[in-house]
Design an enzyme around this catalytic site. Sequence first.
Site, PDB file in Angstrom:
ATOM      1  N   ASP A   8      17.682  54.537  69.422  1.00  0.00           N
ATOM      2  CA  ASP A   8      18.565  54.927  68.772  1.00  0.00           C
ATOM      3  C   ASP A   8      18.604  56.413  68.737  1.00  0.00           C
ATOM      4  O   ASP A   8      17.736  57.259  68.523  1.00  0.00           O
ATOM      5  CB  ASP A   8      18.189  54.782  67.304  1.00  0.00           C
ATOM      6  CG  ASP A   8      19.139  54.981  66.297  1.00  0.00           C
ATOM      7  OD1 ASP A   8      20.113  55.673  66.356  1.00  0.00           O
ATOM      8  OD2 ASP A   8      19.116  54.551  65.046  1.00  0.00           O
ATOM      9  N   GLU A  63      22.046  53.452  71.949  1.00  0.00           N
ATOM     10  CA  GLU A  63      22.683  53.543  70.553  1.00  0.00           C
ATOM     11  C   GLU A  63      22.859  54.929  70.438  1.00  0.00           C
ATOM     12  O   GLU A  63      22.330  55.733  70.195  1.00  0.00           O
ATOM     13  CB  GLU A  63      22.070  52.986  69.626  1.00  0.00           C
ATOM     14  CG  GLU A  63      22.650  52.919  68.220  1.00  0.00           C
ATOM     15  CD  GLU A  63      22.160  51.870  67.159  1.00  0.00           C
ATOM     16  OE1 GLU A  63      22.061  52.249  66.145  1.00  0.00           O
ATOM     17  OE2 GLU A  63      21.482  50.862  67.590  1.00  0.00           O
ATOM     18  N   GLU A  75      28.019  53.439  64.020  1.00  0.00           N
ATOM     19  CA  GLU A  75      27.341  53.781  62.217  1.00  0.00           C
ATOM     20  C   GLU A  75      27.991  54.641  61.715  1.00  0.00           C
ATOM     21  O   GLU A  75      27.989  54.413  60.507  1.00  0.00           O
ATOM     22  CB  GLU A  75      25.729  53.814  62.847  1.00  0.00           C
ATOM     23  CG  GLU A  75      24.990  54.273  61.587  1.00  0.00           C
ATOM     24  CD  GLU A  75      23.448  54.760  61.973  1.00  0.00           C
ATOM     25  OE1 GLU A  75      22.968  55.410  61.220  1.00  0.00           O
ATOM     26  OE2 GLU A  75      22.983  54.233  62.976  1.00  0.00           O
ATOM     27  N   ASP A  90      28.847  50.382  59.379  1.00  0.00           N
ATOM     28  CA  ASP A  90      27.847  50.231  58.296  1.00  0.00           C
ATOM     29  C   ASP A  90      28.600  49.937  57.143  1.00  0.00           C
ATOM     30  O   ASP A  90      29.910  50.839  56.648  1.00  0.00           O
ATOM     31  CB  ASP A  90      27.007  51.578  57.820  1.00  0.00           C
ATOM     32  CG  ASP A  90      26.171  51.396  56.534  1.00  0.00           C
ATOM     33  OD1 ASP A  90      26.578  51.051  55.551  1.00  0.00           O
ATOM     34  OD2 ASP A  90      24.939  51.467  56.997  1.00  0.00           O
ATOM     35  N   HIS A  97      25.439  48.167  61.030  1.00  0.00           N
ATOM     36  CA  HIS A  97      24.390  49.052  60.821  1.00  0.00           C
ATOM     37  C   HIS A  97      23.324  48.518  59.600  1.00  0.00           C
ATOM     38  O   HIS A  97      24.223  48.026  58.482  1.00  0.00           O
ATOM     39  CB  HIS A  97      24.683  50.283  60.382  1.00  0.00           C
ATOM     40  CG  HIS A  97      23.737  51.128  60.058  1.00  0.00           C
ATOM     41  ND1 HIS A  97      23.569  51.950  58.905  1.00  0.00           N
ATOM     42  CD2 HIS A  97      22.679  51.733  60.808  1.00  0.00           C
ATOM     43  CE1 HIS A  97      22.633  52.830  58.858  1.00  0.00           C
ATOM     44  NE2 HIS A  97      21.857  52.741  59.977  1.00  0.00           N
ATOM     45  N   GLU A 149      20.504  43.422  61.898  1.00  0.00           N
ATOM     46  CA  GLU A 149      19.500  44.667  61.840  1.00  0.00           C
ATOM     47  C   GLU A 149      18.790  44.624  60.842  1.00  0.00           C
ATOM     48  O   GLU A 149      19.328  44.266  59.584  1.00  0.00           O
ATOM     49  CB  GLU A 149      20.132  46.032  62.107  1.00  0.00           C
ATOM     50  CG  GLU A 149      19.247  47.291  61.865  1.00  0.00           C
ATOM     51  CD  GLU A 149      19.796  48.656  62.455  1.00  0.00           C
ATOM     52  OE1 GLU A 149      19.184  49.630  62.699  1.00  0.00           O
ATOM     53  OE2 GLU A 149      21.130  48.778  61.981  1.00  0.00           O
TER      54      GLU A 149
END
Length: 394
Positions: A214, A240, A268, A291, A318, A338
């Site tokens: 990430d 990511e 995200e 998200d 997300h 996730e």
Amino acid sequence: MSMPTIKQIRAYTVRGGGADYHDQGEGHWIDSQISTPMSKYPDYRMTRRSFGLNVLGTLVVEVEASDGTVGFGVTTAGEIGAFIVEKHLARFVEGQRVTDIEKIWDQMFHATLFYGRKGVVLNTISGVDLALWDLLGKIRDEPVHALLGGPVRDELQFYATGARPDLAQKMGFIGGKMPLKHGPAEGDAGLEKNLAQLADMRERVGDDFWLMFDCWMSLDLDYATRLAQGAKAHGLKWIEEALPPDDYWGYAALKKSVPAGMLVTTGEHEATRWGFRMLLEMGCCDIIQPDVGWCGGVTELVKISALADAHNTLVVPHGSSVYSYHFVVTRTNSPFAEFLMMAPQADEVVPMFNPLLLDEPVPENGRMRASKLDAPGFGVRLNPDSTLARPYTH
């Protein structure tokens, strides 16, 4: 029966965990040295709180129906979001039927275009939208996933995000995503440290466990490309959010330059169907990661997912706890979910939005039965011991 109307909407703020999961105490892995867009400045490199990642706090939105039923949603917009709800968005919510979610969303979005479109305004709209879906589920005595068409699988499987993928493997997760520690400002030495961290973790977990990086918007195209090429030897599954969210051109180039079989993921910090349309039509990534608390809520996530499906692109939201689980379990193009490891040392499974929510389900051995999500609405309650503040009224 006649459908109740919405009597009142209320906006609260709360500090210390919750939807603003970065709002943690000292010693939490999520505030350790992690590469960020601010890592170019040594003064703001060692912790994310140093540049203010936790300044907003959690926004809690409640909607009360004319029959007394209350739905709620949470997101990261803090006092700014509370002001927007109470002073602007309330006019589009109160007096509407509980089922008028699409119209309410459309009016909230277009009424805020002159100062919104993304960021904290879309976070706020998302929080209202989540509250409306929670309310509708409670009125109809159905879980949100039933309102979305019902589960397409009997269980969810999860990868874990946190500082210790090796521990996540022992807990039954299918993969582990590590925060990248060193950014471009730390040069080749930092790049080698990142690759050494990956090599060490690969040795710990073996060849069959997913490992991901990430990068949290912190890299440039050259650095991201070199990182991806160097990570090939250690079986990195995906890289990511390597670039700033608006660099669609960079993402398109990165996707073409990573080693065969390595995935590029992002989204995200993207919002609305229009933002994700750019990512999809420009061929920026293999997986989009909206998200649900930031992209526009469930109402918008459904549209984003349909776009992705038409582009043969996976949707893996997300981490946002139950707010994404109810969606993922209903979509064939969302094959896994996730889970953000919110234990300070990433060494145990704890509820992601703890201590704000009660009855929040967590994976067991990296999996969760769909039946765990069968309570009405999103199936969670606000912790009465949480200290909520209502900074504005209307």
